[in-house]
Design an enzyme around this catalytic site. Structure first.
Site, PDB file in Angstrom:
ATOM      1  N   ASP A   7       0.808  -1.219   0.000  1.00 29.43           N
ATOM      2  CA  ASP A   7       0.000   0.000   0.000  1.00 29.43           C
ATOM      3  C   ASP A   7       0.847   1.277   0.000  1.00 29.43           C
ATOM      4  O   ASP A   7       2.006   1.266   0.384  1.00 29.43           O
ATOM      5  CB  ASP A   7      -0.933   0.027   1.228  1.00 29.43           C
ATOM      6  N   GLU A   8       0.226   2.336  -0.462  1.00 26.47           N
ATOM      7  CA  GLU A   8       0.735   3.707  -0.319  1.00 26.47           C
ATOM      8  C   GLU A   8       2.187   3.877  -0.773  1.00 26.47           C
ATOM      9  O   GLU A   8       3.022   4.389  -0.048  1.00 26.47           O
ATOM     10  CB  GLU A   8       0.580   4.161   1.136  1.00 26.47           C
TER      11      GLU A   8
HETATM   12  C1  ACM Z   1      -3.716   1.419   4.673  1.00 23.94           C
HETATM   13  O1  ACM Z   1      -4.511   1.932   5.472  1.00 23.94           O
HETATM   14  N1  ACM Z   1      -2.674   2.092   4.218  1.00 23.94           N
HETATM   15  C2  ACM Z   1      -3.871   0.039   4.226  1.00 23.94           C
END
Ligand code: ACM
Length: 386
Positions: free
Chosen positions: A197-198
């Protein structure tokens, strides 16, 4: 067993002996879950929970018939699992936490003990090593993992997106191979979560190559990869699992690849969000989430492109930027975790908010007997023990 336990008076949950014999009516329990994956995630990276506290959460999870404990074991602020071939990850990378506290990590023996404790309560542990971003703790522990060969300092703030593994360097894949091999060996469950993620510092092509390569490493150790919804854009094996956290992202690309999906919409089940504007702990970037918000939605209605047949289940993450110890974790989890547990278990037609709030109210004496530090939401007509 938990159904039977719930039929007993709440007084049996007090520590110490039960004063008199208790009886329950003769009956037959006919009950089965709607979804296979009924989970909670503890972020033990931003703030560390000692093994005894994780075990207490396992007790509370199993009482509510949840069966997955996702442990977010590595992030920018802390690496929390011993890796014998890369010892500095835990020793250095685990030595602090958000706000600069002492941090901590699980030895492999601690972890195996937690996994076994959970297994005996029908809870499967799903370990997560978040990558390629959210990796400052690892980068701080080994200069060689950095493209410039310079280790950054340990990080105790709460920003996201500033770190990334050096995805074009061979050493990165030796590191990942070792970590996944060791973690697979101590994880009897089939799932290994790799985050994903991110990621703000890599190109789309770098990201895609990275995730697909990591997926094959996970597969080579006999495990199934789980990742946050960002991985939907990569080429996934049909055995991989995608965890949707952003409610505005279409699951179409993931569904088309035949993968199974865990739903964790941040505006419904992120247990680190405040209940209301008066909540002391927690964040509010996804809005405030009162008990009714956490309850009154359905995984099959979440998105037009998400058929129920693709939904493996539901999971509530508890990120720990602002929650420091077990009392804080409990405060944010309860009562909302009970709402998520019912979404995971009960058929949609059996779920009515006006009934749930009364059933939830009746949990107060039980939760008090168990010493749970729960939030007395004004939406619930709580029945406390006399
Ligand atoms: C997330 O909240 N970055 C999975």
């Amino acid at each position: 067993m938990q159904s039977l336990r719930q039929l007993l008076p709440s007084s049996v949950e007090h520590p110490g002996p039960v004063a008199k014999a208790v009886t329950i009516p003769s009956l037959r329990v006919e009950d089965a879950p709607r979804f296979t994956w009924r989970g909670m995630m503890l972020d033990v990276s931003r703030h560390f929970l000692p093994p005894a506290d994780v075990k207490r959460f396992i007790d509370l999870i199993s009482l509510h018939k949840l069966n997955r404990l996702h442990l977010h074991l590595a992030d920018d602020q802390g690496w929390r699992i011993e890796i014998k071939s890369w010892p500095n990850l835990a020793i250095h990378g685990g030595s602090t936490a958000v706000g600069g506290g002492a941090g901590g990590f699980y030895t492999q023996a601690d972890y195996a003990d937690i996994v076994e404790y959970a297994r005996r309560r029908f809870v499967m542990v799903v370990p997560e090593i978040d990558m390629p971003a959210h990796t400052n703790a690892a980068l701080a522990s080994y200069p060689g993992l950095n493209c410039d060969g310079v280790a950054p300092p340990l990080y105790t703030g709460v920003e996201v997106g500033f770190s990334a593994l050096c995805v074009d360097a061979d050493i990165t894949y030796r590191f990942i191979e070792d970590v996944i091999r060791e973690l697979s060996a101590i994880t009897p469950g089939p799932f290994l979560h790799i985050g994903g993620d991110e990621v703000k510092k890599l190109s789309d092509a770098q990201y895609t190559r990275f995730i697909e390569r990591v997926q094959s490493v996970v597969q080579s150790h006999g495990k199934l990869m789980v990742g946050w919804d960002e991985i939907s854009s990569t080429r996934l094996l049909p055995t991989s699992v995608v965890q949707f956290w952003r409610p505005n992202v279409s699951p179409r690309a993931a569904v088309a690849q035949g993968v199974r999906i865990i739903v964790s919409p941040y505006n419904k089940v992120y247990l680190d969000m405040k209940y209301d504007s008066a909540t002391v702990l927690g964040l509010s970037w996804a809005g405030n989430i009162e008990v009714r918000d956490a309850y009154a939605w359905d995984p099959a209605m979440l998105h037009a492109d998400l058929p129920e047949s693709s939904v493996l289940g539901v999971e509530a993450p508890l990120w720990s930027e602002t929650v420091v110890d077990i009392r804080d974790f409990e405060r944010m989890a309860f009562p909302r975790l009970a709402a998520v547990a019912e979404i995971g278990w009960s058929p949609a037609r059996a779920r009515v908010w006006e009934e749930f709030r009364l059933r939830l109210a009746a949990q107060a004496p039980r939760w008090s007997a168990l010493g749970i530090n729960f939030y007395r939401s004004p939406q619930i007509p709580w029945r406390e023990a006399r």
